[in-house]
Design a protein around this motif. Sequence first.
Motif, mmCIF file in Angstrom:
data_model
loop_
_atom_site.group_PDB
_atom_site.id
_atom_site.type_symbol
_atom_site.label_atom_id
_atom_site.label_comp_id
_atom_site.label_asym_id
_atom_site.label_seq_id
_atom_site.Cartn_x
_atom_site.Cartn_y
_atom_site.Cartn_z
ATOM 1 N N PHE A 137 0.832 -1.204 0.000
ATOM 2 C CA PHE A 137 0.000 0.000 0.000
ATOM 3 C C PHE A 137 0.867 1.255 0.000
ATOM 4 O O PHE A 137 0.573 2.231 -0.710
ATOM 5 C CB PHE A 137 -0.925 0.009 1.214
ATOM 6 N N LEU A 138 1.938 1.239 0.778
ATOM 7 C CA LEU A 138 2.820 2.404 0.844
ATOM 8 C C LEU A 138 3.544 2.624 -0.487
ATOM 9 O O LEU A 138 3.806 3.775 -0.870
ATOM 10 C CB LEU A 138 3.829 2.239 1.974
ATOM 11 N N LEU A 139 3.860 1.550 -1.188
ATOM 12 C CA LEU A 139 4.463 1.693 -2.520
ATOM 13 C C LEU A 139 3.472 2.372 -3.470
ATOM 14 O O LEU A 139 3.854 3.235 -4.269
ATOM 15 C CB LEU A 139 4.870 0.328 -3.070
ATOM 16 N N ALA A 150 2.073 9.862 -4.972
ATOM 17 C CA ALA A 150 2.665 11.143 -4.584
ATOM 18 C C ALA A 150 3.697 11.612 -5.592
ATOM 19 O O ALA A 150 3.852 12.810 -5.832
ATOM 20 C CB ALA A 150 3.295 11.016 -3.197
ATOM 21 N N ALA A 151 4.409 10.670 -6.212
ATOM 22 C CA ALA A 151 5.443 11.039 -7.187
ATOM 23 C C ALA A 151 4.850 11.754 -8.386
ATOM 24 O O ALA A 151 5.505 12.606 -8.998
ATOM 25 C CB ALA A 151 6.205 9.790 -7.634
ATOM 26 N N LEU A 161 6.453 16.356 -6.137
ATOM 27 C CA LEU A 161 6.746 16.833 -4.784
ATOM 28 C C LEU A 161 8.231 16.752 -4.452
ATOM 29 O O LEU A 161 8.605 16.798 -3.284
ATOM 30 C CB LEU A 161 5.947 16.012 -3.769
ATOM 31 N N GLY A 162 9.062 16.627 -5.451
ATOM 32 C CA GLY A 162 10.499 16.549 -5.189
ATOM 33 C C GLY A 162 10.937 15.125 -4.864
ATOM 34 O O GLY A 162 10.375 14.156 -5.373
ATOM 35 N N SER A 163 11.906 15.022 -3.972
ATOM 36 C CA SER A 163 12.533 13.718 -3.709
ATOM 37 C C SER A 163 11.806 12.884 -2.656
ATOM 38 O O SER A 163 12.059 11.694 -2.531
ATOM 39 C CB SER A 163 13.977 13.929 -3.258
ATOM 40 N N ALA A 164 10.886 13.487 -1.896
ATOM 41 C CA ALA A 164 10.245 12.774 -0.784
ATOM 42 C C ALA A 164 9.515 11.506 -1.227
ATOM 43 O O ALA A 164 9.677 10.454 -0.597
ATOM 44 C CB ALA A 164 9.300 13.704 -0.025
ATOM 45 N N PRO A 165 8.706 11.539 -2.307
ATOM 46 C CA PRO A 165 8.030 10.297 -2.710
ATOM 47 C C PRO A 165 9.001 9.194 -3.121
ATOM 48 O O PRO A 165 8.762 8.018 -2.822
ATOM 49 C CB PRO A 165 7.160 10.745 -3.899
ATOM 50 N N THR A 221 1.593 18.590 0.869
ATOM 51 C CA THR A 221 0.305 18.683 0.188
ATOM 52 C C THR A 221 -0.753 19.360 1.045
ATOM 53 O O THR A 221 -1.928 19.341 0.724
ATOM 54 C CB THR A 221 -0.200 17.273 -0.193
ATOM 55 N N SER A 222 -0.320 19.969 2.160
ATOM 56 C CA SER A 222 -1.305 20.572 3.064
ATOM 57 C C SER A 222 -1.818 21.909 2.568
ATOM 58 O O SER A 222 -2.925 22.316 2.902
ATOM 59 C CB SER A 222 -0.693 20.750 4.461
#
Length: 300
Positions: free
Chosen positions: A223-225, A231-232, A236-240, A288-289
């Motif tokens: 699920f997290l993948l 999110a990618a 959003l940059g490198s975080a995803p 994303t807030s």
Amino acid sequence: MLPFTRFAWAVLGYNLLVVLWGAFVRATGSGAGCGGSWPLCNGDVILRSMGAETIIEYTHRITSGLALAGVVALWFWARRLFPKGEPARRFAFLSVIFIVVEALLGAGLVVFDLVGKNSSAARAVYLSAHLTNTMILLAVIAATAYHAQPRKITLIERPRVIPAAIAVMILVSISGAVAALGDTVFPAGSVAEGVRRDLHPSSPLLLRLRMLHPALAVAGGFFLLYAATTAARLKLGSAPWAMFILVMVQIVAGAINVALAAPVWMQIVHLGIAQLLWLAVVLIYLRTSGVKAAPLAAAA
């Protein structure tokens, strides 16, 4: 990066190390190293007994006290820099609340004798609450640092999968805490021995619950993948991508942890990766807030 922002990230990093040391205390069975007294150690301010368990537990108490001081200092600094209502100031205040609760929960482990070889259901529930508070504490410190950095704000609609990822992380982490407690109280010499004991009908509840974590971790990992790839797409940059890589690394680390029958060092590595993954998910949530940070151009 401004001084306050650097300090906030440093406080976050230090608290992460304190969390890992706390896990080392639990994994080595050193939680009773200072007896039943708190905050003193065996009733003393200065150590008289220099046993390994005492040193490990007392070190954790000292480092936890420094963590509390760092968070309080962060809050006072935020009060000077930010007006009321600004996110950085608000999250700094929440950091103080949650680290005080963290200290009280840590004290409760000792006072209620939920340490050492205690295998009660009460200890499992208590540790689950403790871990949840720890995760929230790290999240609000990260939010303080995030909202303190000057940046362009791009309003990005938050996919529902991101809050769901937060919930999945907490659930899997709680099951991991219960499994780690089982590894500490009922260590197994091999995977086969551990499985036999977990499945035996007369085994304690703590051992039978240990089997839940691998299943939840695999399901949660997939699920997290999915959440990371979603999110990618939002740029959003490198975080995803960090989240995606950390999920993959964590699955491998979990498999190694099981294969080696959960040695102490691997438990710490496994937890460290989990906390980094948690912070990656939190940063994606914050990104994303759409909450605008305080203008800090003139702050020092």
